[in-house]
Design a protein around this motif. Structure first.
Motif, PDB file in Angstrom:
ATOM      1  N   GLU A 216      21.210 -31.744   4.199  1.00 53.20           N
ATOM      2  CA  GLU A 216      20.730 -30.494   3.660  1.00 53.20           C
ATOM      3  C   GLU A 216      19.430 -30.523   2.968  1.00 53.20           C
ATOM      4  O   GLU A 216      18.466 -29.879   3.054  1.00 53.20           O
ATOM      5  CB  GLU A 216      21.685 -29.364   3.170  1.00 53.20           C
ATOM      6  N   VAL A 217      19.751 -31.546   1.810  1.00 55.01           N
ATOM      7  CA  VAL A 217      18.656 -31.622   0.981  1.00 55.01           C
ATOM      8  C   VAL A 217      17.618 -32.314   1.655  1.00 55.01           C
ATOM      9  O   VAL A 217      16.231 -32.148   1.440  1.00 55.01           O
ATOM     10  CB  VAL A 217      19.231 -32.438  -0.393  1.00 55.01           C
ATOM     11  N   ILE A 218      17.930 -33.499   2.372  1.00 57.97           N
ATOM     12  CA  ILE A 218      16.660 -34.486   2.947  1.00 57.97           C
ATOM     13  C   ILE A 218      16.189 -33.759   4.019  1.00 57.97           C
ATOM     14  O   ILE A 218      14.858 -33.974   4.397  1.00 57.97           O
ATOM     15  CB  ILE A 218      17.288 -35.774   3.190  1.00 57.97           C
ATOM     16  N   GLN A 219      16.861 -33.214   5.187  1.00 56.13           N
ATOM     17  CA  GLN A 219      16.515 -32.851   6.534  1.00 56.13           C
ATOM     18  C   GLN A 219      16.139 -31.288   6.693  1.00 56.13           C
ATOM     19  O   GLN A 219      15.644 -31.043   7.796  1.00 56.13           O
ATOM     20  CB  GLN A 219      17.484 -33.173   7.499  1.00 56.13           C
ATOM     21  N   SER A 220      16.314 -30.585   5.892  1.00 52.17           N
ATOM     22  CA  SER A 220      15.942 -28.997   5.777  1.00 52.17           C
ATOM     23  C   SER A 220      14.548 -28.962   5.651  1.00 52.17           C
ATOM     24  O   SER A 220      13.880 -29.078   4.784  1.00 52.17           O
ATOM     25  CB  SER A 220      16.583 -28.151   4.497  1.00 52.17           C
ATOM     26  N   PRO A 221      13.927 -28.148   6.473  1.00 54.01           N
ATOM     27  CA  PRO A 221      12.370 -28.110   6.367  1.00 54.01           C
ATOM     28  C   PRO A 221      12.060 -26.914   5.201  1.00 54.01           C
ATOM     29  O   PRO A 221      11.082 -27.180   4.748  1.00 54.01           O
ATOM     30  CB  PRO A 221      12.308 -27.382   7.773  1.00 54.01           C
ATOM     31  N   ASP A 222      13.030 -25.926   4.912  1.00 60.04           N
ATOM     32  CA  ASP A 222      13.031 -25.019   3.976  1.00 60.04           C
ATOM     33  C   ASP A 222      14.009 -25.654   2.709  1.00 60.04           C
ATOM     34  O   ASP A 222      14.611 -26.542   2.823  1.00 60.04           O
ATOM     35  CB  ASP A 222      13.376 -23.701   4.264  1.00 60.04           C
ATOM     36  N   ARG A 223      13.839 -24.903   1.589  1.00 62.51           N
ATOM     37  CA  ARG A 223      14.897 -25.117   0.360  1.00 62.51           C
ATOM     38  C   ARG A 223      16.283 -24.759   0.667  1.00 62.51           C
ATOM     39  O   ARG A 223      16.470 -23.552   1.351  1.00 62.51           O
ATOM     40  CB  ARG A 223      14.481 -24.617  -0.814  1.00 62.51           C
ATOM     41  N   PRO A 224      17.223 -25.645   0.730  1.00 65.27           N
ATOM     42  CA  PRO A 224      18.546 -25.422   1.444  1.00 65.27           C
ATOM     43  C   PRO A 224      19.088 -24.422   0.253  1.00 65.27           C
ATOM     44  O   PRO A 224      20.402 -23.916   0.486  1.00 65.27           O
ATOM     45  CB  PRO A 224      19.167 -26.675   1.230  1.00 65.27           C
ATOM     46  N   ASP A 225      18.608 -24.238  -0.971  1.00 62.57           N
ATOM     47  CA  ASP A 225      19.442 -23.558  -2.130  1.00 62.57           C
ATOM     48  C   ASP A 225      18.760 -22.135  -2.267  1.00 62.57           C
ATOM     49  O   ASP A 225      19.171 -21.418  -3.135  1.00 62.57           O
ATOM     50  CB  ASP A 225      19.384 -24.475  -3.255  1.00 62.57           C
ATOM     51  N   SER A 226      17.961 -21.919  -1.455  1.00 62.04           N
ATOM     52  CA  SER A 226      17.266 -20.416  -1.460  1.00 62.04           C
ATOM     53  C   SER A 226      17.368 -19.815  -0.214  1.00 62.04           C
ATOM     54  O   SER A 226      17.106 -20.448   0.885  1.00 62.04           O
ATOM     55  CB  SER A 226      16.088 -20.438  -1.920  1.00 62.04           C
ATOM     56  N   ALA A 227      17.612 -18.352  -0.168  1.00 57.59           N
ATOM     57  CA  ALA A 227      17.408 -17.630   0.817  1.00 57.59           C
ATOM     58  C   ALA A 227      16.246 -16.759   1.391  1.00 57.59           C
ATOM     59  O   ALA A 227      15.837 -16.183   2.089  1.00 57.59           O
ATOM     60  CB  ALA A 227      18.555 -16.520   0.838  1.00 57.59           C
ATOM     61  N   ASN A 228      15.255 -17.483   0.575  1.00 56.72           N
ATOM     62  CA  ASN A 228      13.962 -16.834   0.623  1.00 56.72           C
ATOM     63  C   ASN A 228      12.858 -17.670   1.349  1.00 56.72           C
ATOM     64  O   ASN A 228      11.878 -17.409   1.540  1.00 56.72           O
ATOM     65  CB  ASN A 228      13.243 -16.635  -0.845  1.00 56.72           C
ATOM     66  N   ARG A 229      13.238 -18.783   2.056  1.00 57.23           N
ATOM     67  CA  ARG A 229      12.801 -19.699   2.922  1.00 57.23           C
ATOM     68  C   ARG A 229      11.456 -20.234   1.933  1.00 57.23           C
ATOM     69  O   ARG A 229      10.318 -20.320   2.636  1.00 57.23           O
ATOM     70  CB  ARG A 229      12.146 -18.906   4.034  1.00 57.23           C
ATOM     71  N   ALA A 230      11.759 -20.621   0.833  1.00 60.48           N
ATOM     72  CA  ALA A 230      10.651 -21.339   0.126  1.00 60.48           C
ATOM     73  C   ALA A 230      10.554 -22.694   0.695  1.00 60.48           C
ATOM     74  O   ALA A 230      11.529 -23.125   1.159  1.00 60.48           O
ATOM     75  CB  ALA A 230      11.171 -21.506  -1.206  1.00 60.48           C
TER      76      ALA A 230
END
Length: 309
Positions: A216-230
């Motif tokens: 999730e940390v390495i491969q997510s295109p967006d921040r995995p800890d935010s629902a705001n698609r930062a």
């Protein structure tokens, strides 16, 4: 010793299959090769030393003499090659009469025995490499080259100029925020003369329990800890950090960043080899495997360990 009495069922007709532990498991790719820098050796042992560079230049006044500096000599690290070996002894009758694994009659090729020996040798290389992480906060098996021997992960590594530096975080679970903070810390270390080190992280080592968080940390295109698609700062950084999921890491919370550099050096003195020989007096067949190598910490700065309490 392998005798007919010890494995009695293999000498009775009627079994539809013989399951051997090593056959039930398809061996995974060796991970230790990604952890170490591999070299070969033709000597009894290997040694190397380090030294610092020069410090910063000093302003020179008109007509004033220049300021002189010199490098600082560092301690030595030693690699002593150890031999690891294992053997199996099988009676002549056990080979002749076995109906299943040993193929019965003559010597056969004993391939199953050598397969098991090979599994043992391969697993030995893996488990010994894992010691660097599993015992990374102790000096039980490996130490750094510092004047006062230290563990791989420490909050007080002693530099040649007398300063100290940390490569050990004690309260950082694998979250996006912690990953980014420790990535910055790992890549912004200083050398023995307080120059910034320009190394980049290449691997993230995790046990299977942390694979989901790592991906999730390495491969997510967006921040995995935010629902705001930062945006993910890591995803946009241009880094290509590989995820190394290693079951041999025994601490379910540990995660380690590995930077490019020599890190841990593995010297192969003798590759894994196999041999067999018959005992003239008893007729027993003796099968053997052995390997000779050494591993030590060359540069602790190439690792940043995170082991939450």
């Amino acid at each position: 010793m392998w005798t007919r009495g010890r494995f009695n069922d293999e000498y009775v007709p009627g079994l539809f299959a013989l399951a051997i532990d090593s056959y039930l498991m398809k061996r995974a790719k060796a991970m230790w090769r990604d952890l170490v820098t591999i070299k070969t050796s033709k000597k009894m042992k290997e040694e190397d030393v380090t030294r610092s560079g020069l410090g910063y230049p000093v302003i020179k006044g008109e007509g004033a003499p220049v300021t002189y500096d010199t490098q600082i000599a560092g301690p030595k690290q030693t690699w002593i090659h150890l031999v690891w070996a294992l053997a199996v002894r099988i009676t002549e009758e056990a080979i002749e009469d076995n109906l299943y694994e040993l193929k019965g009659g003559g010597d056969g090729n004993l391939k199953e025995i050598f397969y098991d020996l090979g599994e043992s040798m391969a697993e030995n290389e893996e488990r010994l490499a894992a010691r660097f992480f599993n015992y990374g906060t102790t000096t039980t098996y490996h130490t750094t080259r510092e004047a006062t021997a230290n563990s791989l992960f420490s909050t007080a590594h002693i530099q040649l100029d007398g300063s100290t530096q940390s490569n050990y975080a004690t309260s950082a679970d694998l979250t996006y925020q912690a990953f980014w903070a420790n990535l910055v810390a790992a890549e912004n270390q200083k050398n023995n003369r307080q120059f910034r080190v320009t190394k980049r992280c290449k691997n993230l080592w995790v046990p299977p329990q942390l694979e989901r968080q790592a991906r999730e940390v390495i491969q997510s295109p967006d921040r995995p800890d935010s629902a705001n698609r930062a945006i993910s700062a890591y995803a946009k950084s241009g880094r290509k950090i590989a995820i190394k999921v290693w079951p041999h890491m025994t601490d379910a919370d540990m995660w380690v960043l590995q930077l490019d550099g020599r890190g841990i050096i593995h010297f192969t003195r003798r590759k894994t080899r196999f041999a067999r020989e018959r005992d003239f007096q008893t007729g027993d067949m003796m099968c053997k495997a052995d390997q000779r190598f050494s591993r030590e910490i060359a540069e602790w700065e190439d690792f940043y360990g995170n082991i939450p309490a």
